[in-house]
Every structure is written in C-alpha cells, then in structure tokens.
Design an enzyme around this catalytic site. Structure first.
Site, PDB file in Angstrom:
ATOM      1  N   CYS A 128       5.576   2.293  -0.085  1.00 32.05           N
ATOM      2  CA  CYS A 128       6.669   1.353  -0.400  1.00 32.05           C
ATOM      3  C   CYS A 128       7.918   1.843  -0.462  1.00 32.05           C
ATOM      4  CB  CYS A 128       6.590   0.237  -1.515  1.00 32.05           C
ATOM      5  SG  CYS A 128       5.095  -0.590  -1.144  1.00 32.05           S
TER       6      CYS A 128
HETATM    7  N1  LIG Z   1       0.459  -0.680  -0.863  1.00 33.43           N
HETATM    8  C1  LIG Z   1       1.314  -1.500  -1.626  1.00 33.43           C
HETATM    9  O1  LIG Z   1       1.362  -1.070  -2.796  1.00 33.43           O
HETATM   10  C2  LIG Z   1       2.072  -2.684  -1.004  1.00 33.43           C
HETATM   11  C3  LIG Z   1       2.673  -3.272  -2.170  1.00 33.43           C
HETATM   12  C4  LIG Z   1       3.469  -4.295  -1.643  1.00 33.43           C
HETATM   13  C5  LIG Z   1       3.786  -4.503  -0.318  1.00 33.43           C
HETATM   14  N2  LIG Z   1       2.938  -3.655   0.606  1.00 33.43           N
HETATM   15  C6  LIG Z   1       3.398  -3.955   1.962  1.00 33.43           C
HETATM   16  O2  LIG Z   1       2.178  -4.823   2.617  1.00 33.43           O
HETATM   17  C7  LIG Z   1       1.952  -4.209   4.109  1.00 33.43           C
HETATM   18  C8  LIG Z   1       0.735  -3.688   4.005  1.00 33.43           C
HETATM   19  O3  LIG Z   1       0.536  -2.327   3.054  1.00 33.43           O
HETATM   20  P1  LIG Z   1      -0.784  -1.835   2.753  1.00 33.43           P
HETATM   21  O4  LIG Z   1      -0.546  -0.667   1.695  1.00 33.43           O
HETATM   22  O5  LIG Z   1      -1.850  -2.835   2.364  1.00 33.43           O
HETATM   23  O6  LIG Z   1      -1.055  -1.012   4.159  1.00 33.43           O
HETATM   24  P2  LIG Z   1      -2.637  -0.367   4.650  1.00 33.43           P
HETATM   25  O7  LIG Z   1      -2.281   0.663   5.615  1.00 33.43           O
HETATM   26  O8  LIG Z   1      -3.361  -0.017   3.394  1.00 33.43           O
HETATM   27  O9  LIG Z   1      -3.280  -1.465   5.276  1.00 33.43           O
HETATM   28  C9  LIG Z   1      -3.009  -2.163   6.340  1.00 33.43           C
HETATM   29  C10 LIG Z   1      -4.259  -2.465   7.165  1.00 33.43           C
HETATM   30  O10 LIG Z   1      -3.834  -3.015   8.307  1.00 33.43           O
HETATM   31  C11 LIG Z   1      -4.802  -2.825   9.552  1.00 33.43           C
HETATM   32  N3  LIG Z   1      -4.144  -2.891  10.822  1.00 33.43           N
HETATM   33  C12 LIG Z   1      -2.978  -2.326  11.267  1.00 33.43           C
HETATM   34  N4  LIG Z   1      -2.621  -2.920  12.575  1.00 33.43           N
HETATM   35  C13 LIG Z   1      -3.437  -4.032  12.556  1.00 33.43           C
HETATM   36  C14 LIG Z   1      -3.754  -5.036  13.618  1.00 33.43           C
HETATM   37  N5  LIG Z   1      -3.043  -5.153  14.722  1.00 33.43           N
HETATM   38  N6  LIG Z   1      -4.599  -5.978  13.289  1.00 33.43           N
HETATM   39  C15 LIG Z   1      -5.455  -5.942  12.213  1.00 33.43           C
HETATM   40  N7  LIG Z   1      -5.302  -4.947  11.404  1.00 33.43           N
HETATM   41  C16 LIG Z   1      -4.115  -4.195  11.463  1.00 33.43           C
HETATM   42  C17 LIG Z   1      -4.794  -1.113   9.092  1.00 33.43           C
HETATM   43  O11 LIG Z   1      -6.119  -0.781  10.002  1.00 33.43           O
HETATM   44  C18 LIG Z   1      -5.022  -1.195   7.845  1.00 33.43           C
HETATM   45  O12 LIG Z   1      -6.411  -1.165   7.420  1.00 33.43           O
HETATM   46  C19 LIG Z   1       2.966  -3.204   4.533  1.00 33.43           C
HETATM   47  O13 LIG Z   1       3.988  -3.972   4.982  1.00 33.43           O
HETATM   48  C20 LIG Z   1       3.575  -2.945   2.856  1.00 33.43           C
HETATM   49  O14 LIG Z   1       4.918  -2.319   2.849  1.00 33.43           O
HETATM   50  C21 LIG Z   1       2.233  -2.516   0.265  1.00 33.43           C
END
Ligand SMILES: NC(=O)c1ccc[n+]([C@@H]2O[C@H](COP(=O)([O-])OP(=O)(O)OC[C@H]3O[C@@H](n4cnc5c(N)ncnc54)[C@H](O)[C@@H]3O)[C@@H](O)[C@H]2O)c1
Length: 415
Positions: free
Chosen positions: A257
């Site tokens: 983030c």
């Molecule tokens: N990690 C955090 O603390 C956090 C907090 C708030 C917001 N976010 C936001 O949330 C979003 C996701 O973050 P995250 O940390 O969960 O990411 P992550 O990488 O842990 O998980 C994302 C998942 O999406 C999957 N993916 C990618 N492309 C895909 C597709 N086309 N179809 C289906 N699945 C697909 C990946 O394989 C992965 O498992 C980002 O935008 C991030 O900025 C993250």
C-alpha cells in the site's frame, strides 16, 4: 446471498471468510491455482485468517479459478492487485483482466464492487466500460460501486467487522445495494456521493500516513546529527492530548500500500496539470531510509574498527512490518542488498519468512546467529521476542524500530 470474491489475497480471503461467517455462500476465485487449492483444502496462507477459522466455514466457500462460476453470484467483489509498472505508473493489468473475464459471465441484476486501491475515476472510466461492453447498462441492468478495503494486516483491534466501510456508488441504487451488502459483515458503513470520492478517500488515508512517516523520518536523521534521541522526542510530543498524532521513524515503508498507492494519485494528478509535491517528497525521503539505515550499520561497525566487508551482519525481521510475513517492498530487502553489495556476510532471522526468494537466503536459527554476528540489526520487530535480552548478548546491536528505548548499554545504537 451468494457473494463472489475475485482475488484471494490479503484483502479477498478475509472478505470471503467474513461473508461465509455471515451465512452467505461464497464463490472465491483466484487465477493462482496454488491459492485455489489451499482455500479448497482449508489451508490459510494469510496470517489474519487461521486455517481453523477457514475450515469452520468451508462448506459455504467454493474455491475456483473458473469465472463461469461467478454467474450465480448476487454480488461480486474485485480484490485484485493494483501495482506500479517499471516506470512507476499504475498497472491496471490485473484489474482489466479480471473485468474482461467477469464481463463474459456478467448477469443482469448483479452488483459489482471494486475494492482494490486505485486513482479516482477508475471505477467509472475503466471498469464500467468493460462491464458495459456486454450490453448490460449500469443502473437499469447491473449495479457498480467502489468500496476501499481498509484492512491492516496483523491488526486485531480493528478488523473488517468494526472498521467503518466507505462506499460510493455510480447511482443511488448502486450505493444502496452496496451498503446493504456490506452491512452484513461491517458494523458501520459510510456513504459518500460518488465512487471517485471513495477512491480518493482511500488514497488520502494512505498519503496521510506516508507524509507523516516521511516527516518523522527526516526529523530522525536530523536528530541523529544533533545528538538528540528522536524516540524520546516522539514519546514526549505524544503526551500532547490534542493536535499531534504519533508516527514513528523506521527503516522505510513496505507492503503493497504505502510505497505504491500514493503514486496512483501522482500519476492521475498530472492529467489535471497538477504535481503532488507532498507525495513525491514523502516518497523520496521514505525510499532513502533503507540506504540511510545501511549507512548507520557501516558507521556503527566503523566505530568498533570493523569494515562492512567481511563482517557478519544478522538482520532481524525481513517482512515489512511486525507480525506478518509479507516481504513486498520490505526495507529489509534493500538493506540486505546494500550491505551484501559492500561485502558484508549477511544473514537474517525471521520466523514469518522462511526464505527470501531471489537472494538465496534462508532464515537462520536465532541464538547461534546472534552469538556469531559482528552486528545484529533489528529491521522489523515481530512480537514475542525480547529485544533487550537479544541486544544484551549481541556484540553490537542496531535498533531501527526504537524497541530498546530506555536501555542504556554501550553496544547499542538506535536510529
Ligand atoms: N494488503 C493490504 O493490506 C491492503 C489493504 C488495503 C487495500 N489493499 C488493496 O487491495 C488490493 C489487493 O491487495 P492484496 O494485498 O489483497 O493483494 P494480493 O496480491 O495479496 O492478492 C491479490 C490476488 O489477486 C489474484 N489475481 C490477480 N489477477 C487476477 C485476476 N485477473 N483474476 C483473479 N484473481 C487475480 C492474485 O493471484 C492474488 O491472489 C490492492 O489494490 C491493494 O492496494 C491492500
């Protein structure tokens, strides 16, 4: 209800479990077959969700990599990554891919919500046209909203359930439907007038943190030159009951983030002929911190007449924050790279990170490594370790997290 979740990472898996716990049927989709099989087998890979908790609701979660399974869903939440590309510009590739695949199975009456952090305008200008390419219209046929995830991995006091959920819909009905959905798993929702307002809300929250961390990091570097203990200053300033919010210096920002999201806005601002200078400056200072910390190691070794080259350097904590195993953008990686590049014999200990892909390093046993190290560098403070005790038995201990404040021993150096 039948709720679909696309992307089973730090954001998506906890959401899938929360809806299942609320009694909903969940279609949990990811393109990564390893994650799909892990979820199907009840093995959680996210620290905040224990495998026991996942298994308890497994009968209601269907893990899949087939988008066709989402046709049955009443609502679909998109939680895919939103990284930066090599030019540090938004990479909406995963979102585009997910939206195009979803469009192929989109059904009238479905509610789609984007949860991924992104710049204002993404939901309306990028996601909506892809969904409407099916001929289904947002409003009369389907509903669309943005609701940013605010999860703080590793945190137990504020979770999905008791953290207010901000929601902005394309139409008032979109907003009502998304609100109704999230009230199944969240105690409080916060309705805003547009998806753009919700998108910018999330960015404001992250930029606020990034800028304040940069401010205290800059002051930490100044305090060091002035011979003032920054931790003492932060502790003292924090006693003010109003007008001050505590932020702590450290070796730099990590995770998916804070090092990434603010630059989504910088990029978008350029299209409005604005440069976001606070964001750029904060990024510059925070990105410099791992290099500064590597220099601190060099100076501290110099003070005991040792060069970096050939010295045994033990890094404590490789993930980007305590209590989690996430190494994305972790400052520890940069510190290891710099010190290794200068000839240091670098090893690390981190119970949350068994190995560091790319570096060939594996976490080493703590006691033996502390005994052998010329210097022990605390980069990330995981819970459960007594750092004062470790410092006491280290030849030289560098604390980049302020956890040893109050301790006055000769072999101890603090950021
Ligand atoms: N990690 C955090 O603390 C956090 C907090 C708030 C917001 N976010 C936001 O949330 C979003 C996701 O973050 P995250 O940390 O969960 O990411 P992550 O990488 O842990 O998980 C994302 C998942 O999406 C999957 N993916 C990618 N492309 C895909 C597709 N086309 N179809 C289906 N699945 C697909 C990946 O394989 C992965 O498992 C980002 O935008 C991030 O900025 C993250």
């Amino acid at each position: 209800m039948n709720v679909g979740v696309i992307g089973l990472g730090y954001v998506g898996l906890p959401l899938a479990v929360a809806f299942a716990e609320a009694g909903d049927d969940v279609i949990a989709l990811d393109v990564d077959p390893i994650k799909v099989s892990a979820v199907a087998g009840g093995d959680s890979y996210i620290e905040d969700i224990s495998s026991e908790r996942l298994r308890a609701v497994l009968p209601r979660i269907r893990a899949t990599y087939r988008y066709a399974d989402l046709a049955k869903a009443d609502a679909v939440l998109i939680c895919v990554p939103t990284p930066l590309n090599d030019n540090r510009e938004p990479d909406l590739g995963p979102l585009d891919a997910a939206a195009k695949s979803l469009a192929q199975v989109l059904q009238p009456g479905q509610l789609i919500v984007l949860e991924s952090t992104t710049y204002p305008g993404t939901t309306r200008e990028r996601l909506m046209p892809l969904l409407e390419s099916t001929g289904l219209r947002v409003g009369p046929d389907i509903n669309l909203a943005f609701s940013p995830e605010r999860v703080d991995p590793g945190r137990t006091d504020f979770t999905l359930g008791n953290t207010p959920k901000v929601i902005g819909g394309i139409t008032p009905v979109c907003l009502d439907r998304a609100d109704e959905l999230y009230r199944r798993v969240c105690e409080k929702t916060v309705r805003v007038s547009t998806p753009e307002a919700a998108e910018l809300t999330k960015l404001l929250e992250n930029i606020f943190r990034s800028v304040n961390i940069a401010l205290v990091n800059e002051l930490a570097m100044l305090a060091e030159r002035m011979g003032i203990d920054i931790w003492e200053v932060v502790d003292a300033a924090s006693t003010k009951p109003y007008g001050f919010m505590r932020f702590e210096p450290g070796p730099g920002m990590g995770g998916h983030c804070l090092p990434v999201d603010p630059f989504y806005l910088t990029w978008r601002a350029r299209q409005f002929h604005m440069s976001t200078e606070f964001i750029e400056l904060a990024g510059k200072i925070n990105q410099h911190m791992p290099y500064h910390c590597a220099e601190r190691v060099e100076w501290a070794l110099n003070d005991v007449a040792k060069p970096v080259k050939g010295s045994r350097i033990l890094i404590l904590g490789a993930s980007y924050k305590g209590g989690v195993g996430d190494i994305r953008e972790s400052p520890a990686l940069r510190i290891i790279e710099v010190l290794t590049g200068r000839g240091g014999i670098v090893s690390y200990h981190d119970e949350y990170v068994p190995s560091l892909p790319g570096s060939g390093l594996e976490s080493v046993p703590l006691d033996e490594a502390v005994a052998q190290a010329d210097v022990v560098v605390l980069v990330t403070a995981h819970p459960g370790l007594d750092y004062g005790e470790i410092a006491a038995r280290s030849a030289l201990f560098i604390d980049l997290r302020g956890v040893t404040r109050g301790l006055q021993v000769e072999n101890l150096v603090r950021l």
